[in-house]
Enzyme design. Structure first.
Site, PDB file in Angstrom:
ATOM      1  N   LYS A  40       0.838  -1.337  -0.039  1.00 27.31           N
ATOM      2  CA  LYS A  40       0.054  -0.029  -0.123  1.00 27.31           C
ATOM      3  C   LYS A  40       0.694   1.410   0.028  1.00 27.31           C
ATOM      4  O   LYS A  40       0.620   2.456  -0.590  1.00 27.31           O
ATOM      5  CB  LYS A  40      -0.872  -0.070   1.362  1.00 27.31           C
ATOM      6  CG  LYS A  40      -2.112  -1.106   0.856  1.00 27.31           C
ATOM      7  CD  LYS A  40      -3.043  -1.446   2.351  1.00 27.31           C
ATOM      8  CE  LYS A  40      -3.871  -2.449   1.985  1.00 27.31           C
ATOM      9  NZ  LYS A  40      -4.811  -2.909   3.210  1.00 27.31           N
ATOM     10  N   GLN A  64      -5.196  -1.594   9.224  1.00 31.27           N
ATOM     11  CA  GLN A  64      -5.075  -2.885   8.646  1.00 31.27           C
ATOM     12  C   GLN A  64      -5.606  -3.927   9.528  1.00 31.27           C
ATOM     13  O   GLN A  64      -5.161  -4.126  10.807  1.00 31.27           O
ATOM     14  CB  GLN A  64      -3.654  -3.456   8.369  1.00 31.27           C
ATOM     15  CG  GLN A  64      -3.321  -4.597   7.594  1.00 31.27           C
ATOM     16  CD  GLN A  64      -3.672  -4.582   6.138  1.00 31.27           C
ATOM     17  OE1 GLN A  64      -3.870  -3.332   5.320  1.00 31.27           O
ATOM     18  NE2 GLN A  64      -4.087  -5.619   5.609  1.00 31.27           N
ATOM     19  N   ASP A  67     -11.555   2.549   3.572  1.00 33.56           N
ATOM     20  CA  ASP A  67     -11.935   1.072   3.259  1.00 33.56           C
ATOM     21  C   ASP A  67     -13.259   0.779   3.101  1.00 33.56           C
ATOM     22  O   ASP A  67     -13.709  -0.095   2.829  1.00 33.56           O
ATOM     23  CB  ASP A  67     -11.388   0.345   4.406  1.00 33.56           C
ATOM     24  CG  ASP A  67     -10.265  -0.505   4.528  1.00 33.56           C
ATOM     25  OD1 ASP A  67      -9.908  -0.741   3.330  1.00 33.56           O
ATOM     26  OD2 ASP A  67      -9.474  -0.310   5.532  1.00 33.56           O
TER      27      ASP A  67
HETATM   28  N1  GUN Z   1      -7.206  -6.974   5.814  1.00 31.67           N
HETATM   29  C1  GUN Z   1      -7.588  -7.845   4.646  1.00 31.67           C
HETATM   30  N2  GUN Z   1      -8.126  -7.060   3.643  1.00 31.67           N
HETATM   31  C2  GUN Z   1      -8.155  -5.904   4.141  1.00 31.67           C
HETATM   32  C3  GUN Z   1      -8.601  -4.447   3.483  1.00 31.67           C
HETATM   33  O1  GUN Z   1      -9.144  -4.314   2.401  1.00 31.67           O
HETATM   34  N3  GUN Z   1      -8.586  -3.571   4.293  1.00 31.67           N
HETATM   35  C4  GUN Z   1      -8.041  -3.325   5.649  1.00 31.67           C
HETATM   36  N4  GUN Z   1      -8.020  -2.502   6.427  1.00 31.67           N
HETATM   37  N5  GUN Z   1      -7.430  -4.662   6.150  1.00 31.67           N
HETATM   38  C5  GUN Z   1      -7.652  -5.761   5.398  1.00 31.67           C
END
Ligand code: GUN
Length: 287
Positions: free
Chosen positions: A52, A96, A119
């Site tokens: 990211k 995350q 998200d």
């Molecule tokens: N963990 C697995 N996929 C995601 C996601 O799309 N966003 C976040 N914040 N955590 C994750």
């Protein structure tokens, strides 16, 4: 033999579009920032967070990483989220998941300012997705939709089967397909006749979390198969939920793992961060 859907290539196109928008905003004196919060030492999360940050660099988005120790308390994380909610440099906040067990992820998500919720996990943003009026996209499902669209196969009226009912993937995926006039079935661990239902799918999205779960007998000839899985097989190799070698011979289009859905999730996150920045600067037509 199926055509391989190249998520790396399509995500690069999305990121290039995002980079142009970031550049246009910078001409207006607006910089775009994303806070990425990781708690603990989950190795998969570490990889995702690094990816990211790399994507932010490609798009010209400022990334601010907050790496907190495994024993962080819920209160400490709530305080950080509150600080980021009020930080004008930060347009988007990503915590995350998963977080360590002493922290209630629902409470953390609820604390994120909805306009910075890149998200689209907060209740209000999920509600907007339900009614089809949203700016912030659910990252993985929106990425899957882009992959389906890249095939040229129309979703309208098609049998779409989603395996998995998580809040992150299965449920919002079903909504996006429904908004595009697909006939949508959500399957899960208690579904009876799973094989028969999947074998009717023109578009099959697998988000189960089990290596090799989708076998060739579950796939209709010529179907579009989207594999959201990120698993390690017995040899420790990264693989999806679909038995790729067998299903590739039957499907019309298929996404690989890695190089399919994963890069698209991140590309959508970049898109959302720019959308959030525009919204916060009064540059979106509706919100
Ligand atoms: N963990 C697995 N996929 C995601 C996601 O799309 N966003 C976040 N914040 N955590 C994750």
């Amino acid at each position: 033999m199926a055509q391989i859907i190249d998520g790396k290539k399509i995500s690069a196109q999305v990121k290039a579009e995002v980079a142009k928008e970031v550049e246009a905003l910078s001409q207006k004196g607006i910089s775009v920032g994303l806070a990425v919060v990781i708690v603990g030492n989950n190795p998969a999360s570490r990889v995702y967070v690094n990816n990211k940050k790399k994507a932010c660099a490609v798009c010209g988005i400022q990334s601010y990483e907050y790496a907190l120790p495994e024993d962080t308390t819920e209160q400490q994380l709530l305080e950080l989220v509150d600080q980021l909610n009020h930080d004008p440099k930060v347009n988007g906040i990503l915590v995350q998941l998963p977080v360590p067990p002493q922290i209630d992820d629902h409470k953390i998500i609820a604390a994120i300012a909805p306009e910075k919720d890149v998200d689209a996990f907060t209740e209000g943003n999920v509600g907007k997705i339900m009614i089809g009026e949203y700016n912030l996209l659910p990252c993985t499902p929106a990425g899957c939709l882009d992959l389906i669209d890249s095939t040229g196969v129309s979703i309208e009226g098609k049998n779409c089967v989603v395996i998995g009912r998580s809040n992150i993937v299965g449920k919002p995926m079903a909504m996006l397909l429904l908004h595009r006039n697909g006939t949508v079935t959500i399957c899960h661990s208690r579904t009876r006749n799973l094989r028969e239902i999947c074998a009717q799918a023109d578009i099959l999205v697998a988000a189960v979390g089990k290596a090799g779960f989708v076998t060739a007998d579950m796939v209709k000839e010529g179907a579009v198969v989207i594999d959201v899985g990120m698993n390690r097989n017995a040899e420790g190799k990264l693989c999806g939920d679909v038995d790729f070698a067998a299903v590739e011979k039957k499907a019309g289009y298929i996404t690989p793992v890695p190089g399919g859905v994963g890069p698209m999730t991140i590309a959508t996150l970049m898109r959302n961060t720019v959308t959030a920045a525009k919204e916060q600067n009064g540059l979106l037509l509706y919100s």
